[in-house]
Motif scaffolding. Structure first.
Motif, PDB file in Angstrom:
ATOM      1  N   UNK A  40       0.867  -1.180   0.000  1.00 29.53           N
ATOM      2  CA  UNK A  40       0.000   0.000   0.000  1.00 29.53           C
ATOM      3  C   UNK A  40       0.900   1.225   0.000  1.00 29.53           C
ATOM      4  N   UNK A  41       0.559   2.205  -0.822  1.00 28.71           N
ATOM      5  CA  UNK A  41       1.396   3.392  -0.950  1.00 28.71           C
ATOM      6  C   UNK A  41       0.625   4.654  -0.589  1.00 28.71           C
ATOM      7  N   UNK A  42       1.264   5.489   0.197  1.00 31.34           N
ATOM      8  CA  UNK A  42       0.769   6.828   0.489  1.00 31.34           C
ATOM      9  C   UNK A  42       1.353   7.747  -0.578  1.00 31.34           C
ATOM     10  N   UNK A  43       0.490   8.417  -1.340  1.00 33.69           N
ATOM     11  CA  UNK A  43       0.924   9.128  -2.542  1.00 33.69           C
ATOM     12  C   UNK A  43       0.642  10.620  -2.447  1.00 33.69           C
ATOM     13  N   UNK A  44       1.452  11.376  -3.177  1.00 31.05           N
ATOM     14  CA  UNK A  44       1.241  12.805  -3.293  1.00 31.05           C
ATOM     15  C   UNK A  44       0.070  13.110  -4.212  1.00 31.05           C
ATOM     16  N   UNK A  45      -0.279  14.384  -4.345  1.00 29.75           N
ATOM     17  CA  UNK A  45      -1.426  14.759  -5.184  1.00 29.75           C
ATOM     18  C   UNK A  45      -1.304  14.309  -6.632  1.00 29.75           C
ATOM     19  N   UNK A  46      -0.070  14.154  -7.120  1.00 28.03           N
ATOM     20  CA  UNK A  46       0.121  13.720  -8.506  1.00 28.03           C
ATOM     21  C   UNK A  46       0.236  12.212  -8.639  1.00 28.03           C
ATOM     22  N   UNK A  47      -0.011  11.482  -7.537  1.00 28.38           N
ATOM     23  CA  UNK A  47       0.083  10.027  -7.562  1.00 28.38           C
ATOM     24  C   UNK A  47       1.459   9.474  -7.274  1.00 28.38           C
ATOM     25  N   UNK A  48       2.428  10.352  -7.025  1.00 32.53           N
ATOM     26  CA  UNK A  48       3.794   9.916  -6.757  1.00 32.53           C
ATOM     27  C   UNK A  48       3.862   9.233  -5.381  1.00 32.53           C
ATOM     28  N   UNK A  49       4.415   7.991  -5.274  1.00 32.06           N
ATOM     29  CA  UNK A  49       4.489   7.312  -3.974  1.00 32.06           C
ATOM     30  C   UNK A  49       5.460   7.997  -3.026  1.00 32.06           C
ATOM     31  N   UNK A  50       5.011   8.267  -1.811  1.00 30.42           N
ATOM     32  CA  UNK A  50       5.845   8.878  -0.776  1.00 30.42           C
ATOM     33  C   UNK A  50       6.297   7.842   0.251  1.00 30.42           C
ATOM     34  N   UNK A  51       5.375   6.970   0.650  1.00 31.96           N
ATOM     35  CA  UNK A  51       5.661   5.912   1.612  1.00 31.96           C
ATOM     36  C   UNK A  51       5.020   4.625   1.098  1.00 31.96           C
ATOM     37  N   UNK A  52       5.793   3.545   1.058  1.00 31.81           N
ATOM     38  CA  UNK A  52       5.280   2.238   0.650  1.00 31.81           C
ATOM     39  C   UNK A  52       5.243   1.329   1.869  1.00 31.81           C
ATOM     40  N   UNK A  53       4.094   0.711   2.093  1.00 30.09           N
ATOM     41  CA  UNK A  53       3.889  -0.132   3.277  1.00 30.09           C
ATOM     42  C   UNK A  53       3.613  -1.552   2.827  1.00 30.09           C
TER      43      UNK A  53
END
Length: 466
Positions: A40-53
């Motif tokens: 599961x990925x926490x993404x920025x507004x443009x869909x860019x992954x910031x944190x991958x879990x």
């Protein structure tokens, strides 16, 4: 601050708890899944992954969290939920810490590293649109070029986690090198060292004073044409970093066994007997657990690992095993389907302090049991001066010194008993087992004389007909 943060909880994080953790960035961030839903990925507004879990792992093997994290938890089952933050985004590390802190707060667990834990909402202030997009489908990879996948790790012990295992498999499939970049304070676990042993894969140490160097060879490195390569002088020689000097000898040693077995491809075949036999002879107990990556999370079961290898056949299966926490013992097992049958390639390492005696006298008895009952092909036993905890520092370490070599009965028969029984140097081999095709055990020394390598090499050439 480290970019990897791990939540250790007594309960499995359920969907509401995971969502509460993923809210660490506030309502402006999105959520995505990859790897068939396993990440599961926490993404920025443009869909860019910031944190991958990664999906939580239930660790049932006592002592594993302490071994890998130096982080004591209650000696019982613990759920391991690992979050990896993007190294390109300044806020990503704090987001990972807030995610893990929220899980631990709700479920009554702890966070590694402890200083990373928080429950704060971390607003995204970096302009992510100005940062190059990461490689798609590779959450563990920080830099991807045509030839190399680079993973940046800022943690004390670099284990062969499912993150790294997936990155290595993906890089190998794409004919790329995997290069792991760490600070000089990091160490490798034995499974990670074995995985990186073959070039072009590298352990790249980033030292503020000495620049980049290879943590296994000491070669000074630089970034050139999309990969880390050795720096050569005008004569074409590779320089060795000053930081690669050997550490003071603390008296620790490692006993290392490298063995291969072969079995008929029978539907009733159960794998793991040879490995268990080695553990019992040398530690007094079977392995504590096994897994496809670190942490080793499953209790030892020959039947379960056999089922996994059979389900993956004819593809190879790579596994890691750990001993009970009272004594350092680690093993890797590679299962191969070959025209000759099913083969097991095993490397077993055991650590001993200066006041402990490696059980060299148990090796011959072990070799006898392996040859008689477990399809032994070859067994090489060696001893080296290295850390008792079996971890690998980015320093020069003495190579292992051969202690004994055992040739299985079928292999000895293939060479010919007359030839195999009369080596050009050293003592005559001991015949292990009755009958006309016994295994042959060649003593090579006590592990203190480096000259045993030349004796062993001459023996191998003799057995190969050279």
């Amino acid at each position: 601050m480290t970019k990897d943060v791990i939540a250790l909880t007594p309960q499995m994080p359920d969907l509401p708890t995971l969502l509460a953790g993923l809210y660490a960035g506030g309502p402006d961030l999105g959520v995505n899944t990859t790897a068939d839903g396993a990440v599961v990925q926490l993404c920025g507004p443009d869909g860019r992954p910031l944190v991958s879990v990664e999906a939580p792992i239930l660790v049932l093997v006592p002592g594993e969290t302490t071994r890998l994290l130096d982080h004591a938890v209650e000696d019982g089952p613990v759920w391991w939920t690992e979050a990896r933050a993007s190294t390109a985004i300044a806020e990503a590390g704090r987001l990972a810490g807030s995610f893990a802190g929220r899980l631990a707060t709700v479920l009554g667990g702890t966070v590694w590293p402890p200083e990373a834990a928080s429950t704060d909402v971390v607003p995204l202030t970096t302009d992510v649109s100005a940062i190059p997009a990461p490689a798609a489908g590779a959450p563990a990879v920080d830099v991807l070029t045509d030839t190399t996948a680079v993973v940046i790790q800022d943690r004390p012990l670099i284990a062969m986690t499912s993150w790294l295992s997936d990155a290595l498999r993906t890089a190998t499939t794409a004919d790329r090198a995997l290069q792991i970049v760490t600070p000089p304070t990091a160490r490798l676990t034995m499974p990670t060292r074995n995985a990186l042993r073959g070039l072009p894969n590298r352990w790249v140490v980033q030292d503020r004073e000495h620049g980049y160097y290879d943590g296994l060879s000491g070669a000074v490195l630089h970034w050139k044409n999309g990969t880390f390569t050795p720096v050569q002088d005008e004569q074409g020689a590779t320089r060795v970093a000053e930081a690669f000097a050997p550490a003071p000898d603390a008296g620790d040693r490692q006993l290392i066994l490298t063995l291969r077995t072969r079995h008929p491809a029978d539907e009733n075949l159960v794998l793991g007997h040879a490995l268990e036999t080695a553990f019992r002879h040398l530690t007094g107990a079977p392995p504590a657990g096994w897994s496809t990556a670190e942490p080793v999370n499953l209790p030892w079961s020959k039947r379960q690992l056999t089922d996994l290898a059979r389900a993956r056949a004819p593809r190879p299966t790579w596994l890691v095993m750990v001993g009970h926490s009272g004594h350092p013992a680690l093993a890797t097992l590679r299962v191969l389907r070959t025209p000759a049958g099913v083969e097991e390639e095993i490397t077993l390492a055991l650590g001993y302090g200066g006041d402990e005696t490696p059980p060299l006298d148990a090796v011959e008895e072990l070799a006898t049991a392996l040859a008689a009952e477990h399809g032994l092909v070859t067994l090489l036993t060696s001893l080296r001066s290295a850390r008792r905890d079996l971890t690998v520092p980015p320093r020069l370490e003495a190579p292992p010194v051969p202690v004994a070599f055992t040739l299985g009965g079928d292999e000895a028969a293939a060479v010919g008993q007359a030839r195999a029984g009369h080596p050009p140097v050293g003592t005559l081999p001991k015949r292990l087992g009755p009958g006309t095709t016994p295994a042959l055990h060649y003593p090579l020394g006590d592990g203190t004389d480096p000259g045993a390598w030349s004796v062993f090499q001459r023996l191998v050439r003799h057995l190969q007909g050279g």
